[in-house]
Design a protein around this motif. Structure first.
Motif, PDB file in Angstrom:
ATOM      1  N   GLN A 386       0.828  -1.212   0.000  1.00 57.19           N
ATOM      2  CA  GLN A 386       0.000   0.000   0.000  1.00 57.19           C
ATOM      3  C   GLN A 386       0.861   1.261   0.000  1.00 57.19           C
ATOM      4  O   GLN A 386       0.548   2.240  -0.668  1.00 57.19           O
ATOM      5  CB  GLN A 386      -0.942   0.011   1.212  1.00 57.19           C
ATOM      6  N   GLN A 387       1.956   1.211   0.753  1.00 56.84           N
ATOM      7  CA  GLN A 387       2.849   2.370   0.789  1.00 56.84           C
ATOM      8  C   GLN A 387       3.537   2.565  -0.568  1.00 56.84           C
ATOM      9  O   GLN A 387       3.679   3.699  -1.045  1.00 56.84           O
ATOM     10  CB  GLN A 387       3.887   2.193   1.899  1.00 56.84           C
ATOM     11  N   TRP A 388       3.957   1.468  -1.186  1.00 56.14           N
ATOM     12  CA  TRP A 388       4.583   1.558  -2.508  1.00 56.14           C
ATOM     13  C   TRP A 388       3.594   2.101  -3.534  1.00 56.14           C
ATOM     14  O   TRP A 388       3.938   2.974  -4.348  1.00 56.14           O
ATOM     15  CB  TRP A 388       5.073   0.173  -2.922  1.00 56.14           C
ATOM     16  N   ALA A 389       2.357   1.603  -3.527  1.00 57.69           N
ATOM     17  CA  ALA A 389       1.355   2.073  -4.487  1.00 57.69           C
ATOM     18  C   ALA A 389       1.086   3.565  -4.299  1.00 57.69           C
ATOM     19  O   ALA A 389       0.913   4.308  -5.273  1.00 57.69           O
ATOM     20  CB  ALA A 389       0.059   1.273  -4.332  1.00 57.69           C
ATOM     21  N   GLN A 390       1.057   4.017  -3.051  1.00 64.33           N
ATOM     22  CA  GLN A 390       0.851   5.439  -2.790  1.00 64.33           C
ATOM     23  C   GLN A 390       1.986   6.275  -3.374  1.00 64.33           C
ATOM     24  O   GLN A 390       1.753   7.347  -3.959  1.00 64.33           O
ATOM     25  CB  GLN A 390       0.741   5.678  -1.289  1.00 64.33           C
ATOM     26  N   GLN A 391       3.203   5.792  -3.249  1.00 64.65           N
ATOM     27  CA  GLN A 391       4.345   6.524  -3.792  1.00 64.65           C
ATOM     28  C   GLN A 391       4.243   6.642  -5.314  1.00 64.65           C
ATOM     29  O   GLN A 391       4.563   7.705  -5.876  1.00 64.65           O
ATOM     30  CB  GLN A 391       5.647   5.815  -3.404  1.00 64.65           C
ATOM     31  N   GLN A 392       3.788   5.593  -5.979  1.00 62.33           N
ATOM     32  CA  GLN A 392       3.680   5.635  -7.432  1.00 62.33           C
ATOM     33  C   GLN A 392       2.643   6.664  -7.882  1.00 62.33           C
ATOM     34  O   GLN A 392       2.903   7.500  -8.754  1.00 62.33           O
ATOM     35  CB  GLN A 392       3.311   4.255  -7.988  1.00 62.33           C
ATOM     36  N   ARG A 393       1.440   6.599  -7.310  1.00 63.74           N
ATOM     37  CA  ARG A 393       0.393   7.534  -7.760  1.00 63.74           C
ATOM     38  C   ARG A 393       0.728   8.968  -7.374  1.00 63.74           C
ATOM     39  O   ARG A 393       0.438   9.898  -8.126  1.00 63.74           O
ATOM     40  CB  ARG A 393      -0.976   7.107  -7.220  1.00 63.74           C
ATOM     41  N   ASP A 394       1.353   9.171  -6.194  1.00 66.05           N
ATOM     42  CA  ASP A 394       1.711  10.535  -5.795  1.00 66.05           C
ATOM     43  C   ASP A 394       2.719  11.132  -6.767  1.00 66.05           C
ATOM     44  O   ASP A 394       2.638  12.326  -7.108  1.00 66.05           O
ATOM     45  CB  ASP A 394       2.296  10.539  -4.378  1.00 66.05           C
ATOM     46  N   ALA A 395       3.667  10.319  -7.231  1.00 68.93           N
ATOM     47  CA  ALA A 395       4.668  10.819  -8.171  1.00 68.93           C
ATOM     48  C   ALA A 395       4.032  11.182  -9.507  1.00 68.93           C
ATOM     49  O   ALA A 395       4.343  12.233 -10.094  1.00 68.93           O
ATOM     50  CB  ALA A 395       5.761   9.765  -8.379  1.00 68.93           C
ATOM     51  N   ILE A 397       0.879  12.016 -10.016  1.00 69.76           N
ATOM     52  CA  ILE A 397       0.004  13.183  -9.807  1.00 69.76           C
ATOM     53  C   ILE A 397       0.849  14.450  -9.745  1.00 69.76           C
ATOM     54  O   ILE A 397       0.495  15.484 -10.344  1.00 69.76           O
ATOM     55  CB  ILE A 397      -0.821  13.005  -8.518  1.00 69.76           C
ATOM     56  N   GLN A 398       1.989  14.397  -9.049  1.00 71.23           N
ATOM     57  CA  GLN A 398       2.854  15.570  -8.965  1.00 71.23           C
ATOM     58  C   GLN A 398       3.371  15.966 -10.343  1.00 71.23           C
ATOM     59  O   GLN A 398       3.399  17.159 -10.690  1.00 71.23           O
ATOM     60  CB  GLN A 398       4.028  15.294  -8.029  1.00 71.23           C
ATOM     61  N   ARG A 399       3.740  14.967 -11.137  1.00 74.70           N
ATOM     62  CA  ARG A 399       4.212  15.262 -12.491  1.00 74.70           C
ATOM     63  C   ARG A 399       3.122  15.922 -13.318  1.00 74.70           C
ATOM     64  O   ARG A 399       3.351  16.926 -14.007  1.00 74.70           O
ATOM     65  CB  ARG A 399       4.675  13.965 -13.171  1.00 74.70           C
ATOM     66  N   ALA A 400       1.903  15.358 -13.286  1.00 75.92           N
ATOM     67  CA  ALA A 400       0.799  15.937 -14.053  1.00 75.92           C
ATOM     68  C   ALA A 400       0.469  17.348 -13.576  1.00 75.92           C
ATOM     69  O   ALA A 400       0.215  18.242 -14.391  1.00 75.92           O
ATOM     70  CB  ALA A 400      -0.428  15.033 -13.943  1.00 75.92           C
ATOM     71  N   ASN A 401       0.480  17.548 -12.278  1.00 75.94           N
ATOM     72  CA  ASN A 401       0.216  18.893 -11.745  1.00 75.94           C
ATOM     73  C   ASN A 401       1.284  19.882 -12.196  1.00 75.94           C
ATOM     74  O   ASN A 401       0.981  21.047 -12.517  1.00 75.94           O
ATOM     75  CB  ASN A 401       0.167  18.854 -10.218  1.00 75.94           C
ATOM     76  N   ASN A 402       2.546  19.466 -12.222  1.00 72.56           N
ATOM     77  CA  ASN A 402       3.623  20.349 -12.669  1.00 72.56           C
ATOM     78  C   ASN A 402       3.431  20.768 -14.125  1.00 72.56           C
ATOM     79  O   ASN A 402       3.629  21.940 -14.484  1.00 72.56           O
ATOM     80  CB  ASN A 402       4.975  19.656 -12.509  1.00 72.56           C
ATOM     81  N   ILE A 403       3.036  19.819 -14.965  1.00 71.35           N
ATOM     82  CA  ILE A 403       2.793  20.143 -16.376  1.00 71.35           C
ATOM     83  C   ILE A 403       1.632  21.129 -16.493  1.00 71.35           C
ATOM     84  O   ILE A 403       1.697  22.104 -17.248  1.00 71.35           O
ATOM     85  CB  ILE A 403       2.498  18.855 -17.165  1.00 71.35           C
ATOM     86  N   ASP A 404       0.585  20.885 -15.742  1.00 75.65           N
ATOM     87  CA  ASP A 404      -0.570  21.791 -15.785  1.00 75.65           C
ATOM     88  C   ASP A 404      -0.200  23.175 -15.275  1.00 75.65           C
ATOM     89  O   ASP A 404      -0.644  24.191 -15.842  1.00 75.65           O
ATOM     90  CB  ASP A 404      -1.706  21.203 -14.947  1.00 75.65           C
ATOM     91  N   ASN A 405       0.615  23.245 -14.237  1.00 74.05           N
ATOM     92  CA  ASN A 405       1.036  24.556 -13.712  1.00 74.05           C
ATOM     93  C   ASN A 405       1.847  25.333 -14.742  1.00 74.05           C
ATOM     94  O   ASN A 405       1.678  26.555 -14.889  1.00 74.05           O
ATOM     95  CB  ASN A 405       1.859  24.365 -12.432  1.00 74.05           C
ATOM     96  N   ARG A 406       2.727  24.648 -15.464  1.00 75.29           N
ATOM     97  CA  ARG A 406       3.525  25.326 -16.485  1.00 75.29           C
ATOM     98  C   ARG A 406       2.640  25.804 -17.629  1.00 75.29           C
ATOM     99  O   ARG A 406       2.849  26.881 -18.196  1.00 75.29           O
ATOM    100  CB  ARG A 406       4.617  24.397 -17.008  1.00 75.29           C
ATOM    101  N   ARG A 407       1.652  24.992 -17.983  1.00 75.60           N
ATOM    102  CA  ARG A 407       0.715  25.409 -19.027  1.00 75.60           C
ATOM    103  C   ARG A 407      -0.035  26.669 -18.608  1.00 75.60           C
ATOM    104  O   ARG A 407      -0.169  27.616 -19.394  1.00 75.60           O
ATOM    105  CB  ARG A 407      -0.302  24.298 -19.288  1.00 75.60           C
TER     106      ARG A 407
END
Length: 451
Positions: A386-395, A397-407
Motif C-alpha cells: 500500500q505504501q509503494w502504491a501510494q508513492q507511485q500515484r503521488d509521483a 500526480i505531482q508530475r501531471a500537476n507540474n505540467i498543468d502549472n507550467r501550461r
C-alpha cells in the motif's frame, strides 16, 4: 469467431454462485448480457450459458412452430368464428390428453447499452460468471496470470513487468510494527479467532482483515463497495467496477484541469473523493469462490493500471510504455488466511492508436494462518504494497500537476503579452514517477513508530 444464433457450450469450469455480499447480480434474463456470447470463441458450461442456450433454442423452435402453422392453416372465416364461439360456450375442447404443455415464451431482441444506469443495474457480464475471464482476454485484452494462448500468438502471451523483482523486494521488507516485541504471539491467536469458524464476508471485513492492514490503513484514502460508474469501462458490455476496497488519492490533490481532462479514467465516483486508485482488495467469506475473486482482481487491476497510464502520459502527444507495473490488486480468503497480490501493467497494442493491453502477474502469495511468522510476512507485504502504491500515484500526480502549472503560467504570460516562447515539454524536475520512486532495494518503507 462469432456464433450467430447458435450457442455451442463446452464442458469446463462450473459457474460459481456469488457468496453472500452487499449485492447480488441479477439472476434473471436480461437482453444486454446476451451479446457477450457471440463474441467469445469458447463458452464454458455454466448456469448462465445454459440459460442463454435454452433461450435461443426456444426462440428458434417457436419460429418453426409458427411458420408451420401459417403454412397449414388459412385465415378464419366468419363461420369458423361462430363455430369456435359455440364450442367455447359448451366448455371448449377436451385437453386432458395434453400434459406438461406450456407455450414458448416471447424472447426480447438483444441490444447493447453503454450508460452507467444499465451497467449498475446488474445487466452486464460480471466476474460471477466463469465466461467473464475469456471475454476479458479476447475482447478487452486483459491477460490473467499464467494465461497460455492455445493458438500460440506471441502478441497474446503474458509478459511480466520489468520492475517485478523490485516490487517483490519492497514487499518482503520487514516492518518494526510487526516485530515480536511490538506484535506478540497472542495477537496471532486473536487474528485466527477474529471472524469465527465460518465467517461471511462482512465478518472478514470488520474483524479479521484489520489485523492484516494495521492501524495505518485508516490514513489512506480508501473506499469500500463504491461502484465506479463515472469511468469509461474497458468494454461497453461489462459491468461497472465495484471493488471491496480501493485505495487512491484525494481528488482535491489533483489540479482541476488534470481532473477534468482525465476524469473518465481517474475519477471513479461522484459520491467519494477517491481518485487515481491503483490498489484494490477483494475479500471473501468462507464459502466465497477464489475464481470469482481472481476475476474481480483482473478487472480491478486493469482499471487501476489504465489510470496510472493516463496520469503517466499526461501532456504527451504520443503515449509511452515503459513495461513497468504501478498497480496492485489483491485477494484474501479466510480459510487459511490466503493473501494473493498481483501486479498489472499496460502493454502496447499491436496496432498504433488502439487501447493498451493489460497483463496481470502474481507477485506473491501468503498463507497467513499457518504460524505467526507467516502472518508477519503477509501483513508486511500488504502494508508495504500500500505504501509503494501510494508513492507511485503521488509521483504521477505531482508530475501531471507540474505540467498543468507550467501550461497555466504560459497562458497567463501569453495573455499579458510577455510569453517567453517556451514549449510544454515534460521538464519536471525532482519528480521521478518510475520504479525509482520506491527508493530501490533495501530502502525502509516504515519508521519504527509506523504501522
Amino acid at each position: 469467431m462469432a456464433h450467430k444464433h447458435t450457442l455451442k457450450v463446452s464442458v469446463g469450469r462450473s459457474d460459481e454462485e456469488p457468496a453472500t455480499k452487499r449485492t447480488k447480480p441479477d439472476e434473471s434474463f436480461n437482453p444486454f448480457y446476451s451479446s457477450m456470447w457471440d463474441e467469445i470463441s469458447k463458452v464454458y458450461y455454466t448456469k448462465r450459458s445454459l440459460e442463454e442456450f435454452d433461450r435461443r433454442t426456444a426462440h428458434e423452435s417457436g419460429d418453426k412452430v409458427l411458420t408451420s402453422a401459417r403454412r397449414k392453416f388459412g385465415p378464419l372465416l366468419v363461420s369458423d368464428i361462430c363455430a369456435l364461439r359455440d364450442l367455447a360456450s359448451k366448455g371448449g375442447p377436451d385437453l386432458s390428453i395434453l400434459r406438461g404443455y406450456s407455450w414458448l415464451p416471447t424472447v426480447p431482441e438483444t441490444k447493447s447499452v453503454t450508460n452507467s444506469a444499465a451497467r449498475s443495474a446488474g445487466n452486464m457480464p460480471s466476474a460471477y460468471d466463469a465466461n467473464f475471464e475469456r471475454f476479458m482476454i479476447e475482447k478487452v485484452h486483459v491477460l490473467p496470470p499464467n494465461w497460455q494462448d492455445p493458438h500460440g500468438d506471441e502478441d497474446d502471451e503474458p509478459r511480466e513487468p520489468q520492475n517485478l523483482g523490485l516490487i517483490r523486494d519492497v514487499l518482503i521488507q520487514s516492518r518494526d510494527s510487526l516485530a515480536p516485541s511490538q506484535w506478540p504471539e497472542k495477537n496471532f491467536r486473536e487474528f485466527k479467532r477474529a471472524a469465527g469458524m465460518n465467517p461471511d464476508e462482512e465478518m472478514v471485513v470488520k474483524f479479521e482483515f484489520p489485523f492484516v492492514s494495521g492501524l495505518k490503513d485508516s490514513q489512506y484514502v480508501v473506499t469500500e463497495y463504491i461502484r465506479f460508474d463515472n469511468l469509461d469501462e474497458l468494454h461497453k458490455d461489462i459491468v461497472a467496477l465495484q471493488p471491496d476496497k480501493a485505495y487512491g488519492a484525494d481528488r482535491n490533490d489533483i489540479n482541476s484541469n488534470v481532473r477534468e481532462e482525465l476524469a473518465r479514467y481517474i475519477v471513479p465516483a461522484s459520491i467519494s473523493t477517491l481518485a487515481a486508485s491503483n490498489s484494490f482488495l477483494e475479500l471473501m467469506g468462507s464459502t466465497g469462490h477464489p475464481g470469482v475473486a481472481q476475476r474481480q482482481a483482473i478487472h480491478n487491476g486493469a482499471v487501476g493500471a489504465r489510470a496510472m497510464f493516463y496520469l503517466q502520459n499526461y501532456g504527451k502527444a504520443i503515449p509511452e510504455y515503459d513495461d513497468n507495473a504501478y498497480t496492485l490488486s489483491s485477494t484474501y480468503h479466510p480459510i487459511g488466511g490466503i493473501l494473493q497480490m498481483f501486479a498489472t501493467h499496460p502493454v502496447a497494442p499491436p496496432r498504433h492508436g488502439d487501447e493498451p493491453h493489460y497483463h496481470m502477474t502474481l507477485v506473491d502469495a501468503f498463507m497467513m494462518k499457518g504460524n505467526p511468522t507467516k502472518f508477519r510476512e503477509g501483513a508486511a507485504a500488504w502494508r508495504n504494497g500500500q505504501q509503494w502504491a501510494q508513492q507511485q500515484r503521488d509521483a504521477f500526480i505531482q508530475r501531471a500537476n507540474n505540467i498543468d502549472n507550467r501550461r497555466s503560467a504560459a497562458l497567463q504570460q501569453a495573455s499579458a503579452g510577455t510569453s517567453n516562447g517556451k514549449g510544454e515539454e515534460d521538464t519536471a524536475t525532482g519528480v521521478r514517477p518510475s520504479t525509482e520512486t520506491v527508493g530501490g532495494k533495501g530502502t525502509a518503507l516504515e519508521k519504527s513508530a509506523g504501522r
